[in-house]
Design an enzyme around this catalytic site. Structure first.
Site, short mmCIF file in Angstrom:
data_model
loop_
_atom_site.label_atom_id
_atom_site.label_comp_id
_atom_site.label_asym_id
_atom_site.label_seq_id
_atom_site.Cartn_x
_atom_site.Cartn_y
_atom_site.Cartn_z
N GLY A 95 3.30 7.14 7.87
CA GLY A 95 5.03 7.05 7.77
C GLY A 95 6.01 6.23 7.70
O GLY A 95 6.95 5.45 7.20
N ASN A 96 5.32 5.43 8.98
CA ASN A 96 6.19 4.28 9.37
C ASN A 96 6.05 2.73 8.61
O ASN A 96 6.30 2.05 9.06
CB ASN A 96 5.59 3.28 10.91
CG ASN A 96 6.63 4.37 12.04
OD1 ASN A 96 6.18 5.28 12.94
ND2 ASN A 96 7.79 4.02 11.71
N SER A 97 4.90 2.61 7.69
CA SER A 97 4.17 1.41 6.75
C SER A 97 5.22 0.78 6.30
O SER A 97 6.55 2.02 5.45
CB SER A 97 3.37 2.52 6.38
OG SER A 97 2.05 1.65 6.45
N VAL B 165 -17.51 -10.94 -3.31
CA VAL B 165 -18.47 -10.03 -2.41
C VAL B 165 -18.22 -8.91 -1.45
O VAL B 165 -16.55 -9.80 -0.99
CB VAL B 165 -19.83 -10.78 -2.00
CG1 VAL B 165 -19.62 -12.48 -3.23
CG2 VAL B 165 -19.12 -12.01 -0.72
N HIS C 286 0.69 -1.37 0.20
CA HIS C 286 -0.30 -0.17 0.01
C HIS C 286 0.89 1.27 0.41
O HIS C 286 -0.03 2.59 -0.58
CB HIS C 286 -1.25 0.05 1.60
CG HIS C 286 -0.51 0.01 2.54
ND1 HIS C 286 -0.30 -1.06 2.93
CD2 HIS C 286 0.18 1.59 3.59
CE1 HIS C 286 0.56 -0.30 4.58
NE2 HIS C 286 0.38 1.47 3.98
N ASP D 137 -0.17 -7.46 0.69
CA ASP D 137 -0.01 -6.13 1.69
C ASP D 137 2.11 -5.99 1.56
O ASP D 137 1.96 -5.64 2.37
CB ASP D 137 -0.60 -5.42 2.47
CG ASP D 137 -0.03 -3.77 2.87
OD1 ASP D 137 0.36 -3.26 2.29
OD2 ASP D 137 -0.29 -3.71 3.41
#
Length: 434
Positions: free
Chosen positions: A281-283, A337, A172, A203
């Protein structure tokens, strides 16, 4: 939860909140079996998927009354609130290459030692997208860039795990980017990174940068060997504050959460939970043990609670790393779905038992559920003979099944009870074909 596509009711709720920086979605969380979460994503301009069927009748009306009791957010900054128009330098002079992998002779390190040794391998990642000529985007944010201009629309963290320049981060962080830049300590100019491979469902993403000498790197440790209560260290770029070090403990493991974004919903499993301070910002940054080894990738944090952050464990990363390095799709069972957990009031109005059923909020045209005849407003009460009382129940059955397996659903539709056979598809192939 198999929640790839947001429903139309959800889209209208988002559009009505354009004056706010916070986007509210109604979505199931398995943390306590009944939570509704608020997803706060710092994001680049996006457009919702518009095809598919809308819910109808009494069920969508019940959805609008769902109670908000919690929130989660990605730990990446996609609003660009703290970043200037151009990247700032991470340091001056030429790089001083340093091997920062685990040294068995060192043993347990101090936090200061870990920060000093690991810091050179932690990178700042900037995602650049082509802006749409101004106006308000789907997330209610103002875009002032001219048509066709590349601008940094998000930032996050990553870390080198190989001396040849391979970097791990969250998908992401770089999702939708046309250009990805990477800043390292000791280099005046950022590198332009190549996206080697990525997985929306997990992710995770692997990037590659080119240099004229080996890069410092971190070793992937064993998350399964960590004990609850052990100290951990996070290094990242929260709000573009480069190389910020925070500490805490491993609070829990095997957590499951769901977070929606403009592409659907990401369903995370086997997460590590930590009280280490994690912010936008840590992702993509490393969660380290006291030997300086990576035991997780910092990914998400509760936006309404203190000290509840989540990291993808290295046990998950290692199991798919070869796929990411070779850009080989990772099979991901799905039926296409969006599901909605039912409240007691919903069940009472629909004549259901207290623990019976999960609602179908949205069906994507052309996906397995749509092809099989499932409709918005249907209530799924059984899957392969097992009772279904929540989105978690059905999601678990789907994810434990194999691609191509048949899922026999017992469905209540108005006054009828139907049996619908759905052949489970592969979301990764669907994404490639779409």
């Amino acid at each position: 939860m198999d929640n790839r596509y947001p429903n139309d009711e959800m889209k209208r709720d988002v559009q009505e909140q354009r004056s706010e920086e916070r986007t509210v979605y109604e979505v199931y969380s398995p943390l306590d079996g009944s939570q509704t979460l608020e997803a706060v994503k710092r994001t680049s301009p996006g457009r919702p998927r518009s095809n598919g069927s809308r819910g109808r009748g009494i069920f969508p009306a019940f959805m609008a009354g769902a109670l908000l009791i919690g929130s989660l957010m990605f730990a990446s900054d996609h609003y660009n609130l703290f970043t200037g128009d151009s990247p700032t330098s991470a340091g001056g002079g030429s790089a001083q290459v340093k091997n920062v992998s685990y040294n068995p002779a060192v043993g347990t390190s101090s936090i200061a030692d870990i920060a000093e040794n690991a810091g050179p391998a932690v990178v700042r990642i900037g995602a650049e997208t082509r802006q749409g000529g101004g106006g308000v985007n789907w997330y209610g944010m103002q875009s002032n860039s001219s048509q066709g201009e590349l601008a940094e629309s998000g930032l996050g963290t990553g870390f080198l795990f190989d001396a040849d320049g391979y970097i791990l981060t969250n998908e992401h962080v770089i999702h939708g980017a046309e250009k990805v830049t990477v800043k390292l300590q000791g280099y005046d100019e950022p590198f332009v990174a190549q996206v080697v491979g990525s997985s929306y469902e997990l992710d995770l993403a692997v990037l590659k940068i080119q240099g004229d000498k080996p890069f410092p790197y971190l070793e992937l440790g064993e998350s399964d060997q960590m004990k609850i209560g052990e100290w951990v260290v996070a290094i990242g770029n929260p709000y573009d504050l480069d190389y910020t070090v925070t500490t805490g403990v491993l609070s829990a493991s095997e957590r499951e959460i769901s977070i929606p974004d403009q592409e659907g919903t990401r369903n995370y499993k086997h997460l590590l939970q930590t009280d280490t301070a994690i912010n936008p910002g840590n992702s993509g940054g490393p969660l380290l043990n006291m030997n300086g080894q990576v035991i997780g990738i910092n990914t998400a944090v509760s936006s309404e609670a203190q000290g509840i952050g989540f990291a993808i464990p290295t046990s998950t990363i290692k199991s798919v790393l070869d796929n990411l390095l070779s850009d080989t799709p990772i099979p991901s069972p799905y039926i296409g779905v969006s599901l909605q957990d039912l409240t007691s009031q919903m069940r009472g109005n629909l004549g259901l038992a207290d623990d019976e059923g999960v609602g179908v909020a949205y069906v994507q045209t052309g996906d397995p559920a749509g092809q099989a005849g499932l409709q918005p407003g249907d209530i799924i009460v059984e899957a392969n003979g097992e009772k279904i009382g929540s989105a978690k129940d059905l999601t678990s059955i789907i994810q434990n099944a194999g691609v191509g397996d048949e899922l026999k659903l017992t469905v209540k539709r108005e006054d009828q009870q139907l049996t619908i056979d759905v052949r489970i598809g592969d979301r990764s192939q669907a994404a490639t074909m779409g």
